[in-house]
Each structure stands twice: as structure tokens, then as C-alpha cells.
Design an enzyme around this catalytic site. Sequence first.
Site, PDB file in Angstrom:
ATOM      1  N   ASN A 205       4.517  -2.558  -4.191  1.00 42.48           N
ATOM      2  CA  ASN A 205       4.972  -1.842  -2.975  1.00 42.48           C
ATOM      3  C   ASN A 205       6.497  -1.895  -2.871  1.00 42.48           C
ATOM      4  O   ASN A 205       7.128  -0.912  -2.487  1.00 42.48           O
ATOM      5  CB  ASN A 205       4.338  -2.455  -1.723  1.00 42.48           C
ATOM      6  CG  ASN A 205       2.958  -1.894  -1.449  1.00 42.48           C
ATOM      7  OD1 ASN A 205       2.816  -0.746  -1.025  1.00 42.48           O
ATOM      8  ND2 ASN A 205       1.922  -2.687  -1.722  1.00 42.48           N
TER       9      ASN A 205
ATOM     10  N   ASN B  32       4.360  -4.746   8.223  1.00 42.45           N
ATOM     11  CA  ASN B  32       3.527  -5.207   7.105  1.00 42.45           C
ATOM     12  C   ASN B  32       2.595  -4.085   6.666  1.00 42.45           C
ATOM     13  O   ASN B  32       2.281  -3.185   7.458  1.00 42.45           O
ATOM     14  CB  ASN B  32       2.697  -6.414   7.567  1.00 42.45           C
ATOM     15  CG  ASN B  32       1.865  -7.015   6.452  1.00 42.45           C
ATOM     16  OD1 ASN B  32       2.331  -7.131   5.314  1.00 42.45           O
ATOM     17  ND2 ASN B  32       0.632  -7.384   6.757  1.00 42.45           N
TER      18      ASN B  32
ATOM     19  N   HIS C 287      -1.285  -3.774   5.076  1.00 44.22           N
ATOM     20  CA  HIS C 287      -2.478  -4.586   4.842  1.00 44.22           C
ATOM     21  C   HIS C 287      -3.531  -3.751   4.122  1.00 44.22           C
ATOM     22  O   HIS C 287      -3.767  -2.591   4.498  1.00 44.22           O
ATOM     23  CB  HIS C 287      -3.027  -5.107   6.182  1.00 44.22           C
ATOM     24  CG  HIS C 287      -4.238  -5.947   5.990  1.00 44.22           C
ATOM     25  ND1 HIS C 287      -4.157  -7.262   5.573  1.00 44.22           N
ATOM     26  CD2 HIS C 287      -5.553  -5.648   6.077  1.00 44.22           C
ATOM     27  CE1 HIS C 287      -5.380  -7.736   5.440  1.00 44.22           C
ATOM     28  NE2 HIS C 287      -6.247  -6.783   5.740  1.00 44.22           N
TER      29      HIS C 287
END
Length: 217
Positions: free
Chosen positions: A17, A115, A117
Amino acid sequence: MAKPQKIIVFASGAGSNFKSICEAVKKKKLSAQIIGLISDHIGVRSLEVAREYGISAHAIERGRQSREEHEAHILNVIHKDNPDWIILAGYMRIFSKNFIDRFFDEALGVSKIINIHPSLLPAFPGKDGYLQALRYGVKVTGATVHFVSQGVDDGPIIAQRSLLIEDSDTESTLKKRGLALEHELYVESLQQLFTKPWKLSSVGIENARKRVVFENT
Ligand code: GRF
């Protein structure tokens, strides 16, 4: 043209990422300046990615430090860079309330820590989201981009995208498709967040949680 946002990426492992964020910045698909990478491990691939893209990187292992000492060490390193946002990309640690509060923005009503997930939250929080989905036997899973708050994977949701689970999937095939989806979703949602007006709002149901709503421009 919005001013590029100064971001520091935190990654514990492979950094796929992180790499896709670096590529997006390079190709001007993401209006950001990556001012550093923090990893809590030495010798991980994400540190190599930082080197490839010429980004200053710090491996800060926790070792025998308490969580507070480790976070103080990290804050000491990133403090002078004064980042606009902390971007978590596979960072496998839970922050203390104190750390999260350091990045709280009164006007926005959230801490500026984001974030990604690997599940459609609130399903399958915690570790190994793709494996959890396979174990449960669901037919659809996906990924969630969200603000970080005190609980585990429970801050306001910015974006979600779904992924069908095939009968033939294994953890590795699902993870491969999931990561490809994450790379697109993360960059797109960060770009939206950095360049479009948005607010936290709940749907018209009493006590509904707040989520990010992008305003029509
Ligand atoms: C991703 O699945 C991300 O959603 C999760 O940890 C994984 C990190 O992968 N939080 P990578 O290091 O970005 O390849």
C-alpha cells in the site's frame, strides 16, 4: 489546486500500500508530499520501498520499551516534520489515547490518522481480515478506509469497497485480489479527502455513528 498534504506513512511489513501511495504521488494522482516512512521493524520491504522512492525512513523498533516510550520516540522523530496526516499502511500496532489525541483536529472532529483495513468493517476487525472472511465462509468481503480512534478498527468510515469471494479462493488468491483493490481504494479515498470538501455526518437514524460525507462540488 489544493496544496499537497504533508503525510507520514507508517508501515510494519511488505509495504505494497505504501508503494502504491508513492506511485500515485509520483504520477500526480495523489495531491500529497510523503515526508517520511516510519516502520516498527528493521529489514522489512517497506523500508526498501522508501529507499526506491527517495523517502526518508526510520525503523523504530519497540524492543523493551513500553508502548508510551515507543510512541514518544516516534513522536520525537516526526515532530519536526509537522505532518498534516498520519497514514497507516499495514502498521500492526494499536496507538495509545495520548498518541491519537496528539493528532486531534478540533475543526474536523477527528484525529488526522487514517488506516486501511482488509474487510468490510465492522466485520472481521483485528488481524488477518481476508483469512477471517474465508474462515467464516462469507461470499463478499472487501476493504475499509477509516479514521483511527480509540477502539480497534472502529473510527468513522471514509470509504469501503467490496470484493466477491470465489469458491476456489485460498488465502493467497483472496489476499492478492484484496491488496489490488486496497491500492486503488486507498489512493482514491485519500485524494478525495485531501481535495474535496467533506464533513462527518450520520444518516438520519437516531444514535447512528458518524461517517465521512463528501459534499457535492
Ligand atoms: C493490508 O491488507 C492492509 O489492509 C492491512 O495490512 C496489509 C498491509 O499490506 N492493514 P501491505 O504491507 O500494504 O502490503
